[in-house]
Write a protein that holds these residues in place. Structure first.
Motif, short mmCIF file in Angstrom:
data_model
loop_
_atom_site.label_atom_id
_atom_site.label_comp_id
_atom_site.label_asym_id
_atom_site.label_seq_id
_atom_site.Cartn_x
_atom_site.Cartn_y
_atom_site.Cartn_z
N UNK A 30 -3.65 0.53 16.51
CA UNK A 30 -3.76 -0.39 14.61
C UNK A 30 -5.06 -0.81 15.33
N UNK A 31 -5.36 -2.41 15.98
CA UNK A 31 -6.31 -3.50 16.68
C UNK A 31 -8.00 -1.35 16.61
N UNK A 32 -7.08 -0.69 17.43
CA UNK A 32 -8.04 0.26 18.08
C UNK A 32 -8.56 1.08 17.51
N UNK A 33 -8.08 1.81 16.19
CA UNK A 33 -8.41 1.99 15.17
C UNK A 33 -9.20 1.49 13.96
N UNK A 34 -8.89 0.65 13.64
CA UNK A 34 -8.98 -0.59 12.65
C UNK A 34 -10.69 -1.30 13.08
N UNK A 35 -10.95 -0.98 14.86
CA UNK A 35 -12.23 -2.05 15.36
C UNK A 35 -13.28 -0.94 15.23
N UNK A 36 -12.75 0.65 15.80
CA UNK A 36 -13.53 1.78 15.10
C UNK A 36 -14.34 1.92 13.50
N UNK A 37 -13.44 1.66 12.74
CA UNK A 37 -13.74 1.48 11.81
C UNK A 37 -14.64 0.49 11.26
N UNK A 38 -14.56 -0.19 11.45
CA UNK A 38 -15.38 -1.88 11.46
C UNK A 38 -16.71 -1.32 12.40
N UNK A 39 -16.62 -0.48 13.17
CA UNK A 39 -17.75 -0.32 14.07
C UNK A 39 -18.17 0.97 13.32
N UNK A 40 -17.76 2.04 12.81
CA UNK A 40 -18.48 2.84 11.95
C UNK A 40 -19.15 2.23 10.55
N UNK A 41 -18.11 1.18 9.62
CA UNK A 41 -19.12 0.34 8.54
C UNK A 41 -20.27 0.10 8.34
N UNK A 42 -20.00 -1.28 10.29
CA UNK A 42 -21.15 -1.74 10.38
C UNK A 42 -22.55 -0.85 10.98
N UNK A 215 -3.77 -4.59 1.19
CA UNK A 215 -4.99 -3.97 1.23
C UNK A 215 -4.85 -2.65 1.34
N UNK A 216 -3.61 -2.28 1.49
CA UNK A 216 -3.02 -0.86 1.15
C UNK A 216 -3.62 -0.50 0.03
N UNK A 217 -2.42 -1.19 -0.96
CA UNK A 217 -2.23 -1.15 -2.09
C UNK A 217 -3.78 -0.76 -3.00
N UNK A 218 -4.41 -1.25 -2.80
CA UNK A 218 -5.86 -1.43 -3.42
C UNK A 218 -6.39 -0.44 -2.66
N UNK A 260 -11.48 13.51 4.08
CA UNK A 260 -11.79 11.43 3.73
C UNK A 260 -10.56 11.60 2.69
N UNK A 261 -9.48 12.51 2.95
CA UNK A 261 -8.49 12.22 2.52
C UNK A 261 -7.24 11.77 4.11
N UNK A 262 -7.49 12.54 4.69
CA UNK A 262 -6.95 12.13 6.00
C UNK A 262 -7.60 10.27 6.60
N UNK A 263 -8.93 10.57 6.30
CA UNK A 263 -9.74 9.15 6.82
C UNK A 263 -8.93 8.18 6.12
N UNK A 264 -8.83 8.15 4.65
CA UNK A 264 -7.35 7.23 3.83
C UNK A 264 -5.93 7.09 4.33
N UNK A 265 -5.67 8.12 5.08
CA UNK A 265 -4.47 7.77 5.32
C UNK A 265 -4.56 7.14 6.68
N UNK A 266 -5.14 7.79 7.50
CA UNK A 266 -5.41 6.97 9.31
C UNK A 266 -5.49 5.43 9.21
N UNK A 267 -6.31 4.60 8.07
CA UNK A 267 -6.32 3.81 8.10
C UNK A 267 -5.91 2.85 7.89
N UNK A 268 -4.87 3.38 6.32
CA UNK A 268 -3.28 2.99 5.55
C UNK A 268 -2.34 2.95 6.62
N UNK A 269 -2.18 3.70 7.51
CA UNK A 269 -1.32 3.32 8.74
C UNK A 269 -1.66 2.43 9.96
N UNK A 270 -2.82 2.31 10.16
CA UNK A 270 -3.37 1.39 11.12
C UNK A 270 -3.48 0.27 10.75
N UNK A 271 -3.86 -0.37 9.35
CA UNK A 271 -3.62 -1.34 8.83
C UNK A 271 -2.00 -1.71 9.23
#
Length: 287
Positions: A30-42, A215-218, A260-271
């Protein structure tokens, strides 16, 4: 006379490494996925080969070396929009979640500590708001106030604050009846001091778990509103809107709308994986 030496303070980086070494595989994933998303966002402007709303080719161009995921109905690069959508969707979700916890958490602790008519008024007001289905209420308010970024954050934050209020009030009331809280009252401590020093530190674990769930619900709600056309408005990229815009490609056997649906699902699971790990660690339960 011998001198006593205090124990050496452990550096923060060693505590972090020690915690990571004890983390379960699911938590690390989960941490690896979250940091990957954070890297993409920044670094979105540097990772995206084209602009967020730039028309670069014909509509629905196939996948190629120049356009890795093809183009959408207007000829915009889907890969670039997928990257920018991470910043937009996650940013709004995070701001709305923080707002929900500031409002709901503060009012919940005040209701638990003060009690009496203050607790009754706040609780009945929250009950009335929670009686209305969340999605319908959000759709109504967005139709009235518009779908700007500010309106989205304020509306979703205030609506989700009702859920945070209920949980915060419930766990804070269990702490508010403890002897050390009563002793603080008898010493003449103010309400804010009691909340900050006695109540809040003892309810952080359930609040942290609730933060991940909220966070996931919102996040899913923002995507749902965008899919319905009442979330982020074009040309701003959003994962929910991208699913709607490219839905017709499924009939041609292309998986583009699923990305994009997969991106939503992966982030939700990682959180959820990270929240489960931190909650388990904070609870003091054995592995």
């Amino acid at each position: 006379m011998t001198k006593t030496h205090s124990s050496e303070k452990v550096p923060l980086w060693r505590k972090v490494l020690s915690g990571l070494a004890e983390a379960p595989p699911t938590g690390l994933l989960g941490l690896v996925v979250l940091f990957t998303y954070l890297f993409v966002i920044v670094f979105a402007p540097w990772l995206a080969p084209f602009g967020e709303a730039t028309i670069v080719a014909d509509a629905f161009a196939p996948w190629s070396a120049e356009h890795l995921l093809g183009t959408d109905s207007l000829g915009r690069d889907i890969y670039s929009r997928l990257i920018y959508a991470a910043r937009n969707t996650v940013g709004i979700t995070l701001m709305a979640t923080l707002l929900a916890f500031v409002i709901g958490g503060a009012l919940g602790m005040v209701a638990a500590v003060v009690g009496g008519w203050v607790d009754q008024v706040l609780s009945r007001l929250v009950d009335m708001l929670m009686a209305i289905p969340l999605l319908i209420f959000a759709l109504l308010l967005l139709m009235i106030f518009g779908s700007s970024v500010t309106a989205l954050i304020l509306i979703l934050g205030c609506l989700e604050a009702t859920r945070v209020f209920r949980l915060t009030r419930a766990v804070a009331m269990n702490v508010a009846v403890m002897d050390y809280v009563e002793a603080a009252r008898l010493r003449g401590e103010k309400m804010l001091w009691i909340i900050r020093r006695e109540i809040l530190p003892n309810i952080l674990s359930p609040l942290f778990a609730e933060f991940g769930l909220r966070f996931c619900f919102i996040f899913l709600l923002v995507s749902s509103l965008s899919f319905l056309g009442l979330g982020l408005q074009p040309p701003t990229a959003d994962w929910g809107a991208m699913v709607r815009e490219n839905a017709m490609l499924i009939t041609f056997g292309r998986v583009t709308p699923l990305l994009p649906a997969a991106a939503i699902a992966i982030l939700t699971i990682a959180v959820n994986l990270v929240v489960d790990w931190f909650t388990h660690k904070a609870s003091g339960l054995s592995k």
